[in-house]
Design a protein around this motif. Structure first.
Motif, mmCIF file in Angstrom:
data_model
loop_
_atom_site.group_PDB
_atom_site.id
_atom_site.type_symbol
_atom_site.label_atom_id
_atom_site.label_comp_id
_atom_site.label_asym_id
_atom_site.label_seq_id
_atom_site.Cartn_x
_atom_site.Cartn_y
_atom_site.Cartn_z
ATOM 1 N N LEU A 184 0.930 -1.174 -0.013
ATOM 2 C CA LEU A 184 -0.305 0.196 -0.174
ATOM 3 C C LEU A 184 0.779 1.253 -0.102
ATOM 4 N N VAL A 185 0.608 2.280 -0.878
ATOM 5 C CA VAL A 185 1.307 3.210 -0.992
ATOM 6 C C VAL A 185 0.407 4.664 -1.200
ATOM 7 N N PRO A 186 0.026 5.154 0.057
ATOM 8 C CA PRO A 186 -0.861 6.455 0.118
ATOM 9 C C PRO A 186 -0.087 7.670 -0.338
ATOM 10 N N VAL A 187 -0.693 8.242 -1.548
ATOM 11 C CA VAL A 187 0.168 9.403 -1.958
ATOM 12 C C VAL A 187 -0.942 10.508 -1.815
ATOM 13 N N PHE A 188 -0.427 11.867 -1.788
ATOM 14 C CA PHE A 188 -1.461 12.939 -1.885
ATOM 15 C C PHE A 188 -0.363 14.068 -2.358
ATOM 16 N N GLU A 218 -5.879 10.366 -3.674
ATOM 17 C CA GLU A 218 -7.061 10.887 -3.001
ATOM 18 C C GLU A 218 -7.861 11.271 -4.418
ATOM 19 N N GLU A 219 -9.424 11.505 -4.453
ATOM 20 C CA GLU A 219 -10.025 11.460 -5.396
ATOM 21 C C GLU A 219 -10.064 12.714 -6.234
ATOM 22 N N VAL A 242 -9.334 6.968 -3.716
ATOM 23 C CA VAL A 242 -9.712 7.090 -2.326
ATOM 24 C C VAL A 242 -10.925 7.891 -2.394
ATOM 25 N N PRO A 243 -12.152 7.529 -2.146
ATOM 26 C CA PRO A 243 -13.185 8.379 -2.079
ATOM 27 C C PRO A 243 -13.287 9.626 -1.314
#
Length: 557
Positions: A184-188, A218-219, A242-243
């Motif tokens: 998992l790689v969360p990016v923003f 992110e959406e 990501v909603p």
């Protein structure tokens, strides 16, 4: 499936209660066709698998191939509200006491208000004695927290608890025996570094058909999504949207990823991370050796831009001391371990049992470590390193540290709501460890500036004048804090480079008192944000360094 590769879905055939199974098992009903249902599948449609799907749908099916990325994209598009709700409030609904959604519980509000009124009244009626008492109490907390860290780190220096996996053990693993592994790689707003991210994760030595890399975007972050597309990632990269929802935090994004993850094992990486290629295989060997109660393996972190400036040098010293000594000391004493924010490898089933991450806690990793400890789980350390980019700019550093410190404050408040419940689960010794490490750290940083000023004043103002206001015992305690506390932390930071062979860093440890002053500034920002916007995620900008990973010296790896 249309020309773009997206699946065309008859949403009337979908069941919201099955949304996570669709993604985790890699199948999705698309359309009704005569007496059958057309079902997209991302893996081979064996007879047994087809029979399970038919039993679930209560109808005969005709399977058609699809990519896992297309199935995940379609499921997220079909149920955005459900995924967003579960990611934000799943833990809160399961156990509100363990969620940081409310900063203070009702008893904490009442108790805190009463305590504040008592202190204010005491300051009005007996200003000097009250001030002296507060300074003395703060000094005791400061010294106790510092001595605790020193004692744990010194104990950890006598052990090498890293699970050393040999190259021949990695080579002995057969691809056909490996489980599915989810990254998992969360990016923003990471368009600047996603090209490097795709390259770094593309180096992982793991069979592509058993490795799913889920980049959580992110959406509204079209810029990052477009940058990922331009980098032309391999087929096993899944860009998951990501909603929209609140709070907009890394742990909420990770909870979305956890809902769609197929892997038996799961790891978190940040956008700028460069793990060693064999890290996943080393971790599997380490898990196979470990007791079943070990549900997390932590890889070490290091910085490829350690030489960039004074700030990155201090960052590197701090991480060396933490990963090489503090974690070992906590582990050998069987004390709760706050996890690092990246390179945490989980048994996925255990992570789901824990409820995932708390999206309202801005140091979700530390909180998860405490919750894991409360259930009797343990954390292991594997001999693999993930290279990161150390923050090199002062403003970004203060923002990042204020978020970390605010998260420690949140974690301390959450687990102090029912202290006897926590003591009953983890024992008094581990509870005191939690209090000194998680609660004591922000209190220590809050005390650095006042104690430093008081110490300076005691040297500049004639002793006779100072001793009139403050009893000598209190002044000596403050001086002890200043000299002994800072001295111990300088010593610990000097120890840090020895296991990693970065001896050129040792001399920079003398700047630790100034480094702590920066933390103190960040702690006051954290306290203010805890009051005004507790769930705000202070984003750390990446890709700011002039250094490149390829330029890193071998001793840092």
């Amino acid at each position: 499936m249309n020309a773009s590769g997206a699946l065309t879905v008859d949403r009337g055939l979908l069941d919201a209660g099955l949304r996570t199974r669709y993604a985790q098992e890699g199948w999705l009903p698309l359309a009704a066709e005569d007496d059958r249902i057309v079902v997209a599948v991302s893996a081979e449609a064996t007879r047994r698998r087809t029979a399970r799907i038919e039993a679930e749908l209560g109808a005969r099916v005709r399977t058609v191939p699809a990519t896992q990325a297309a199935i995940v994209d379609a499921v997220l598009a079909a149920f955005p509200a459900e995924f967003a709700d579960a990611a934000a409030d799943g833990l809160y609904r399961a156990d509100p006491v363990l969620s940081a959604r409310a900063v203070l519980s009702t008893p904490q509000k009442i108790g805190g208000s009463v305590a504040l009124l008592v202190v204010i009244a005491a300051l009005v009626l007996w200003p000097l004695p009250t001030l002296i008492t507060l300074v003395a109490l703060a000094s005791v907390v400061f010294l106790a927290s510092t001595l605790f860290k020193f004692a744990v780190a010194i104990r950890g220096s006598r052990y090498d608890l890293v699970d050393h996996v040999r190259p021949d053990e990695v080579a002995a693993l057969r691809d056909e025996d490996l489980p599915i592994y989810t990254v998992l790689v969360p990016v923003f707003r990471e368009a600047r570094v996603v090209g490097r991210l795709v390259e770094n994760l593309g180096r992982l030595d793991y069979p592509m058909d058993k490795l799913e890399i889920v980049i959580l975007v992110e959406e509204e972050d079209d810029e990052t999504r477009d940058a990922i597309a331009l980098s032309d990632p391999p087929e096993n990269f899944i860009v998951a949207t990501v909603p929209k929802g609140a709070p907009q935090t890394k742990p909420r994004a990770c909870n979305v990823g956890l809902q769609v993850a197929r892997g038996e094992f799961l790891v978190i990486y940040d956008a700028e991370d460069a793990p060693e290629p064999d890290q996943l295989k080393k971790t599997l060997v380490a898990f196979a050796r470990a007791d079943p109660s070990t549900v997390v393996m932590q890889a070490a972190l290091n910085y490829f831009n350690a030489r960039e400036n004074v700030l990155t040098r201090m960052f590197s010293l701090e991480y060396s001391y933490w990963f090489d000594y503090m974690l070992a000391g906590l582990d050998v004493a069987d004390l709760p371990i706050p996890l690092g924010g990246t390179s945490n490898h989980f048994r996925t089933a255990a992570l789901r049992e824990l409820g995932g991450w708390d999206p309202y806690n801005v140091t979700e990793d530390a909180d998860l470590g405490i919750r894991a400890s409360a259930l009797g789980y343990r954390v292991g350390v594997v001999n693999s390193t993930t290279m990161e980019e150390a923050t090199s700019r002062m403003g970004i550093f203060i923002g990042q540290r204020s978020r970390w410190i605010k998260g420690y404050m949140q974690t301390a408040l959450v687990h102090a709501r029912q202290p006897f419940r926590l003591i009953g689960r983890i024992g008094l010794t581990r509870f005191l460890s939690f209090a000194l490490l998680i609660g004591g750290t922000p209190l220590t940083f809050l005390g650095v500036i006042p104690f430093t000023l008081l110490t300076i004043v005691s040297f500049l103002v004639p002793w006779a004048d100072v001793s009139v206001a403050f009893p000598p015992m209190v002044l000596w305690l403050c001086l002890l804090n200043f000299v002994v506390g800072n001295g111990l932390m300088v010593y610990l930071n000097m120890m840090g480079p020895y296991k990693r062979g970065t001896f050129w860093l040792v001399g920079w440890a003398v700047l630790n008192p100034a480094y702590w002053l920066l933390h103190s500034l960040a702690s006051y920002k954290a306290l203010w944000q805890l009051i005004t916007k507790p769930h705000y995620w202070q984003k750390t900008e990446h890709g700011m360094s002039e250094y490149l990973l390829d330029e890193v010296e071998p001793a840092l790896v």
